[in-house]
Write an enzyme that holds these catalytic residues in place. Sequence first.
Site, PDB file in Angstrom:
ATOM      1  N   ASP A   1       1.766  -1.732  -1.969  1.00 16.81           N
ATOM      2  CA  ASP A   1       0.789  -0.875  -2.085  1.00 16.81           C
ATOM      3  C   ASP A   1       0.016  -0.895  -0.472  1.00 16.81           C
ATOM      4  OD1 ASP A   1       1.085  -0.436  -4.922  1.00 16.81           O
ATOM      5  OD2 ASP A   1      -0.214  -2.206  -5.317  1.00 16.81           O
TER       6      ASP A   1
ATOM      7  N   LYS B   1       3.196   2.269   2.183  1.00 13.61           N
ATOM      8  CA  LYS B   1       4.319   2.446   2.670  1.00 13.61           C
ATOM      9  C   LYS B   1       4.920   4.049   2.538  1.00 13.61           C
ATOM     10  CE  LYS B   1       6.382  -0.623   0.510  1.00 13.61           C
ATOM     11  NZ  LYS B   1       4.977  -1.359  -0.134  1.00 13.61           N
TER      12      LYS B   1
ATOM     13  N   GLY C   1       5.621   2.410  -6.401  1.00 13.73           N
ATOM     14  CA  GLY C   1       4.960   3.656  -6.614  1.00 13.73           C
ATOM     15  C   GLY C   1       4.596   4.071  -5.246  1.00 13.73           C
TER      16      GLY C   1
ATOM     17  N   GLN D   1       7.708  -3.001  -2.617  1.00 10.78           N
ATOM     18  CA  GLN D   1       6.994  -3.908  -2.710  1.00 10.78           C
ATOM     19  C   GLN D   1       6.648  -4.650  -1.323  1.00 10.78           C
ATOM     20  OE1 GLN D   1       9.945  -3.869  -5.122  1.00 10.78           O
ATOM     21  NE2 GLN D   1       8.592  -2.606  -6.153  1.00 10.78           N
TER      22      GLN D   1
END
Length: 309
Positions: free
Chosen positions: A14, A17, A43, A184
């Site tokens: 988060d 990216k 996400g 991640q």
Amino acid sequence: MLLTDVIIGLQHGDEGKGKIAYNILKRGKYSYCIRFNGGPNAGHSIKDKEKNIDIVLHQVPCGVLFGITSIIGSGCVVDLLKLQTELEYLENKGFSDIRTHLYLAFNAHVIGRQHIMLDNDSIIGTTGSGIGPCYSDKYKRIGKRCIDFQKTIESMKLQLINPLSYFASLPSHVKYEVLCEGAQGFSLDIDWGDYPYCTSSSCIASCISTSGIPHKSIRCVYGCCKLYDTYVGNKPFQPKNNELLETLAEAGQEFGSTTGRKRQCNWLNMDSLKQAIFINGCTHVIANKCDIIEKSRAFVIDGKKFNTF
Ligand code: IMP
Ligand code: MG
């Protein structure tokens, strides 16, 4: 000859990216875009006001939005049902020809319903996407790979690829720019993250080689971070009764883009950041959400809560 740029997270995911990948692809001359780790746990939010784009990508590499040949790499785990939903979502947003640009590595492992059922832990607070159980089967050597679902994948109008033989056979005198989009981040890495409060894949730049891209081809490593840290999961991370951090979380709209869970916030961990930059061999560090520090300060001053911030 491959010239590879890698985008990786330096914190707990988060870090923005998706936004960085989108903007780098927008300016660059990339021929390929590759996801090399993780799966539907990711996400990546992308917003482009000029083009009226506001989307979240989970498994699909950002390159498809630009018509760039994109690969879900061998180091990834794939949920084919969710992939179909994601492709339909993008098609409904106007990206009608994405399937012609998207390839799945023949040896990427496939997440089955059983993996999702088994991913019901209450200790780590996973995304519940079946990531850990699927990688477990991979390493137990009992997993199913994309090649085992060839017919299903072809019926989805997608193609399989062997990325290693494909890239190894490209003419060496031609330059091909490649963007590898990590998922991640360092603090969630299976080896260097805070075990067991981590994910089940390697989130480090050199792991692009697991997806068929030689690490020696790396030109730039873009390490992404925020000016503060966030974490989604079950370990205590945000100090209790700290109104300033609550304010920061609110100003930063810190909610997970995959599960919608509230992200715990804390101050920037410089020691961890330094190690992340070191192990990834970053050539660039990109700090996101700098405006949130400013915004929360204004918020606080307006509310006359913390006049010493
Ligand atoms: P898993 O990857 O679903 O097994 O979840 C393991 C841990 O990583 C949990 O704390 C998740 O919240 C976290 N995690 C996994 N993927 C992401 C991500 O893309 N962003 C932020 N946290 C993530
Ligand atoms: Mg995310």
